[in-house]
Motif scaffolding. Structure first.
Motif, PDB file in Angstrom:
ATOM      1  N   ALA A 149       0.834  -1.206   0.000  1.00 55.62           N
ATOM      2  CA  ALA A 149       0.000   0.000   0.000  1.00 55.62           C
ATOM      3  C   ALA A 149       0.867   1.253   0.000  1.00 55.62           C
ATOM      4  O   ALA A 149       0.555   2.241  -0.677  1.00 55.62           O
ATOM      5  CB  ALA A 149      -0.925  -0.014   1.218  1.00 55.62           C
ATOM      6  N   LYS A 150       1.971   1.213   0.756  1.00 51.27           N
ATOM      7  CA  LYS A 150       2.905   2.358   0.767  1.00 51.27           C
ATOM      8  C   LYS A 150       3.505   2.565  -0.622  1.00 51.27           C
ATOM      9  O   LYS A 150       3.644   3.693  -1.092  1.00 51.27           O
ATOM     10  CB  LYS A 150       4.029   2.104   1.777  1.00 51.27           C
ATOM     11  CG  LYS A 150       3.622   2.182   3.228  1.00 51.27           C
ATOM     12  CD  LYS A 150       4.834   1.927   4.122  1.00 51.27           C
ATOM     13  CE  LYS A 150       4.470   1.971   5.587  1.00 51.27           C
ATOM     14  NZ  LYS A 150       5.657   1.677   6.455  1.00 51.27           N
ATOM     15  N   TYR A 151       3.872   1.454  -1.260  1.00 51.92           N
ATOM     16  CA  TYR A 151       4.458   1.534  -2.597  1.00 51.92           C
ATOM     17  C   TYR A 151       3.471   2.139  -3.588  1.00 51.92           C
ATOM     18  O   TYR A 151       3.812   3.047  -4.366  1.00 51.92           O
ATOM     19  CB  TYR A 151       4.895   0.136  -3.059  1.00 51.92           C
ATOM     20  CG  TYR A 151       5.341   0.084  -4.497  1.00 51.92           C
ATOM     21  CD1 TYR A 151       6.617   0.503  -4.870  1.00 51.92           C
ATOM     22  CD2 TYR A 151       4.471  -0.360  -5.499  1.00 51.92           C
ATOM     23  CE1 TYR A 151       7.026   0.480  -6.193  1.00 51.92           C
ATOM     24  CE2 TYR A 151       4.865  -0.390  -6.829  1.00 51.92           C
ATOM     25  CZ  TYR A 151       6.143   0.029  -7.163  1.00 51.92           C
ATOM     26  OH  TYR A 151       6.545   0.017  -8.484  1.00 51.92           O
TER      27      TYR A 151
ATOM     28  N   PHE B 147      -8.129   7.678   1.995  1.00 51.22           N
ATOM     29  CA  PHE B 147      -8.385   6.300   1.570  1.00 51.22           C
ATOM     30  C   PHE B 147      -7.114   5.579   1.113  1.00 51.22           C
ATOM     31  O   PHE B 147      -7.177   4.417   0.723  1.00 51.22           O
ATOM     32  CB  PHE B 147      -9.434   6.271   0.457  1.00 51.22           C
ATOM     33  CG  PHE B 147     -10.839   6.475   0.957  1.00 51.22           C
ATOM     34  CD1 PHE B 147     -11.589   5.403   1.398  1.00 51.22           C
ATOM     35  CD2 PHE B 147     -11.400   7.739   1.008  1.00 51.22           C
ATOM     36  CE1 PHE B 147     -12.881   5.579   1.870  1.00 51.22           C
ATOM     37  CE2 PHE B 147     -12.690   7.942   1.487  1.00 51.22           C
ATOM     38  CZ  PHE B 147     -13.434   6.848   1.918  1.00 51.22           C
ATOM     39  N   GLY B 148      -5.969   6.274   1.172  1.00 52.54           N
ATOM     40  CA  GLY B 148      -4.697   5.637   0.814  1.00 52.54           C
ATOM     41  C   GLY B 148      -4.611   5.217  -0.641  1.00 52.54           C
ATOM     42  O   GLY B 148      -3.974   4.210  -0.965  1.00 52.54           O
ATOM     43  N   LEU B 149      -5.254   5.981  -1.538  1.00 52.16           N
ATOM     44  CA  LEU B 149      -5.300   5.589  -2.946  1.00 52.16           C
ATOM     45  C   LEU B 149      -3.908   5.590  -3.554  1.00 52.16           C
ATOM     46  O   LEU B 149      -3.045   6.385  -3.173  1.00 52.16           O
ATOM     47  CB  LEU B 149      -6.234   6.519  -3.728  1.00 52.16           C
ATOM     48  CG  LEU B 149      -7.674   6.606  -3.214  1.00 52.16           C
ATOM     49  CD1 LEU B 149      -8.531   7.416  -4.179  1.00 52.16           C
ATOM     50  CD2 LEU B 149      -8.276   5.218  -3.000  1.00 52.16           C
TER      51      LEU B 149
ATOM     52  N   VAL C 169      -4.640  -3.153   6.184  1.00 49.09           N
ATOM     53  CA  VAL C 169      -4.837  -3.475   4.769  1.00 49.09           C
ATOM     54  C   VAL C 169      -4.863  -4.993   4.605  1.00 49.09           C
ATOM     55  O   VAL C 169      -3.897  -5.685   4.935  1.00 49.09           O
ATOM     56  CB  VAL C 169      -3.724  -2.861   3.899  1.00 49.09           C
ATOM     57  CG1 VAL C 169      -3.953  -3.221   2.425  1.00 49.09           C
ATOM     58  CG2 VAL C 169      -3.687  -1.345   4.061  1.00 49.09           C
ATOM     59  N   ILE C 170      -5.986  -5.501   4.085  1.00 43.36           N
ATOM     60  CA  ILE C 170      -6.148  -6.950   3.938  1.00 43.36           C
ATOM     61  C   ILE C 170      -6.225  -7.372   2.473  1.00 43.36           C
ATOM     62  O   ILE C 170      -6.165  -8.565   2.163  1.00 43.36           O
ATOM     63  CB  ILE C 170      -7.408  -7.446   4.678  1.00 43.36           C
ATOM     64  CG1 ILE C 170      -8.659  -6.684   4.198  1.00 43.36           C
ATOM     65  CG2 ILE C 170      -7.236  -7.319   6.183  1.00 43.36           C
ATOM     66  CD1 ILE C 170      -9.970  -7.198   4.797  1.00 43.36           C
ATOM     67  N   GLY C 171      -6.350  -6.404   1.570  1.00 38.04           N
ATOM     68  CA  GLY C 171      -6.434  -6.721   0.149  1.00 38.04           C
ATOM     69  C   GLY C 171      -6.463  -5.440  -0.664  1.00 38.04           C
ATOM     70  O   GLY C 171      -6.340  -4.330  -0.130  1.00 38.04           O
TER      71      GLY C 171
END
Length: 590
Positions: free
Chosen positions: A122-124, A154-156, A213-215
């Motif tokens: 998610a960070k990437y 939302f961390g898009l 984050v699970i998916g």
């Protein structure tokens, strides 16, 4: 995880309820209690009371009540083990370590590693979206009118031009190929090796209710297929048991949750202020998701697309919600297709109006059904009426079915008696519902005669809770057997024992109960509204009347048991004697 009663009570006692709730609600002291607007329903005039003496809260509006544990469980939607851990950390109390088998430790360790893989991915993706290489993704999202704040919330992110980059990044972070594959982020093939299926896509991290984050969901840039791609099922990701956006929606405090179809609908609605929006994860709405929603709201509003597929999905969703015991309503999106388009064109005020005007789910079902028949054709109209009768048979409760029968008959200009005959006919043929008895005019339901007895027991418990010194008087005349409701008796038994030992703690009594509804009822026993009395004589008379009422109810209760309980005769005789003695007694509240 089981915790000893002594530890549960220690953690509760070391967390002052006023201090804890003040972190969530603005409280002002008024009299002996603290008051604020209830966090569990919308109100303008404060009706939420927090008692420092009782270490309990109570809302006189929605009747929410409990101790510091139940507050966290209700407000944060925590489980009891989660609540006790939070409060133990807050108070500096060390909880016992959970003993796990080697297999459990191995499984838990793998779960943690997969969560770490997803977190790093998610960070990437987040970084790539803001890099020049992610320009196509950023252009798409800004074109959808999303703000930087919303994208951050939302961390898009964006997956690069090929599926190798994220794999290489994760390897550098120390993750094995097996861990990357098991996380659902990549697949192995002999030709290409380990390669992510997520590339050239805007990425939507899917989080559980604890923001882990699970998916992922990915929307392709351009004309590629499939348009949306989701992570496969993994050890940490079950599509049927999670909902996109629920980690935010669960604390929205709106009294409802809006269920829609896609990620962008959820994001657009949150950006517009409708933070109660969630969506299913690339699959049709499931029973498991309905049960999950039941933890957070009773009222579910469906905001599905206005096209044929959306209508079909809404009809299916209504049935699932009904099975789960939830109230469903349908938001009208027309003339637009979905919430995102609607809000962009008409604004959030217009969407709020549509929420306020959301259609009863049964009315929606019948309206869609009516569109399949030519109402000007007698034969078609008769078939439509038969369909209505069959739908009414789905209600198992007589009163609810009758109420809908009356309303639908009026709405579609059908004689109620004719529709009722149809329902009775279908019910008797299929056995799926009992025939509806025809209501008789002038007949009213009689109130439950035992309610006055229950009320007097509640009043007595509240009065003792407010003034424990009254217990010395109460124990002369009232025994535990005089509390004829099982839950009341359990509360009284604990309360009397603590008063005998001089260690009475009303808030601790709630922790005896595991069931949430029993906790609420137990807490409510200490918040029954007492009569306003100005003089000592009025208080004495009222208190005497309550004692007599409790004793009389007890006597009547055991009289009713004669013939079924061998001890009832003895209890009834003793009860009559005690009642007569109490009626003659003079109560002095010095």
């Amino acid at each position: 995880m089981y915790y000893p009663e002594e530890l549960v009570e220690e953690v509760r006692a070391r967390n002052d309820i006023v201090d804890v709730i003040s972190g969530y609600v603005s409280l002002k002291k008024k009299g002996s209690n603290y008051w604020g607007c209830c966090p569990f329903h919308n109100e303008k005039t404060p009706s939420f009371s927090v008692s420092s003496n009782k270490q309990m809260y109570y809302c006189f509006g929605c009747h929410a009540s409990g101790n510091v544990y139940t507050f966290l469980m209700k407000y944060e939607n925590d489980t009891f083990p989660e609540a006790i851990k939070i409060l133990a950390d807050r108070a500096g109390v060390k909880l016992p370590e959970v003993e796990e088998t080697p297999e459990q430790k191995k499984k838990a360790g793998k779960r943690m590693r997969l969560l770490e893989v997803n977190k790093e991915a998610a960070k990437y993706f987040y970084y790539m979206l803001r890099d020049p290489r992610g320009e196509v993704g950023m252009r798409y999202l800004t074109g959808r009118k999303l703000t930087d704040e919303t994208m951050h919330h939302f961390g898009l992110g964006y997956a690069g031009k090929n599926g190798e980059q994220v794999v290489q990044y994760l390897r550098k972070k120390g993750f094995t190929d097996e861990e990357i594959k098991d996380s659902g982020l990549a697949m192995f093939s002999e030709q290409r090796g380990l390669r992510s299926q997520f590339w050239n896509r805007v990425m939507f991290p899917i989080q559980d209710i604890n923001h882990r984050v699970i998916g992922f969901g990915g929307r392709v840039m351009g004309d590629g297929e499939p348009k949306y791609l989701n992570s496969p099922e993994t050890m940490i990701f079950d599509k049927r048991r999670n909902l996109y956006g629920l980690n935010f929606a669960r604390t929205a405090r709106t009294g409802n949750i809006i269920l829609c179809e896609g990620y962008m609908d959820v994001i657009a609605m949150h950006q517009a202020g409708f933070t109660q929006a969630v969506a299913s994860l690339g699959t049709a709405f499931t029973v498991e998701q309905a049960n999950l929603l039941h933890r957070y709201a009773e009222n579910i509003l469906l905001a599905y697309d206005s096209d044929g597929a959306g209508t079909k999905a809404a009809l299916r969703g209504i049935g699932i919600l009904r099975e789960a015991g939830l109230t469903g309503k349908v938001i009208n999106m027309r003339p637009y297709k979905d919430p995102d388009e609607f809000i962009k064109n008409l604004g959030k005020e217009a969407f709020q109006e549509r929420i306020d005007q959301a259609e009863n789910s049964f009315y929606f079902e019948i309206r869609i059904l009516s569109e399949q028949y030519d109402q000007s054709d007698p034969e078609q109209r008769t078939k439509f009426h038969r369909e209505i009768a069959q739908k009414l048979c789905e209600f198992s409760e007589d009163l609810e079915r009758e109420n809908y029968l009356q309303a639908i008959a009026e709405k579609y200009m059908i004689r109620p008696d004719d529709l009722r005959k149809m329902v009775i006919g279908y019910a008797s043929q299929t056995g799926i519902a009992r025939p509806i008895p025809r209501p008789r005019s002038g007949v009213q339901n009689k109130s439950d005669p035992s309610e006055s007895g229950r009320k007097s027991q509640r009043l007595l418990i509240t009065w003792i809770g407010d003034d424990p010194s009254l217990y010395t008087i109460v124990r002369k005349y009232i025994s535990l057997e005089d509390f004829t409701e099982e839950l009341y008796r359990k509360v009284a038994e604990k309360m009397f024992a603590e008063l005998d030992n001089g260690q009475f703690q009303p808030a601790g009594i709630i922790s005896m109960f595991e069931d949430e509804e029993e906790q609420r009822q137990a807490a409510e026993l200490f918040h029954t509204t007492l009569p306003e009395l100005s003089t000592k004589q009025e208080r004495e008379r009222a208190f005497h009347d309550i004692l007599v009422s409790v004793k009389r109810n007890s006597y009547q209760y055991y009289m009713a048991q004669l013939g079924t309980d061998v001890n009832a005769v003895k209890k009834a005789v003793e009860g009559k004697k005690a009642l007569e003695e109490l009626q003659r007694a003079r109560i002095s509240l010095e």
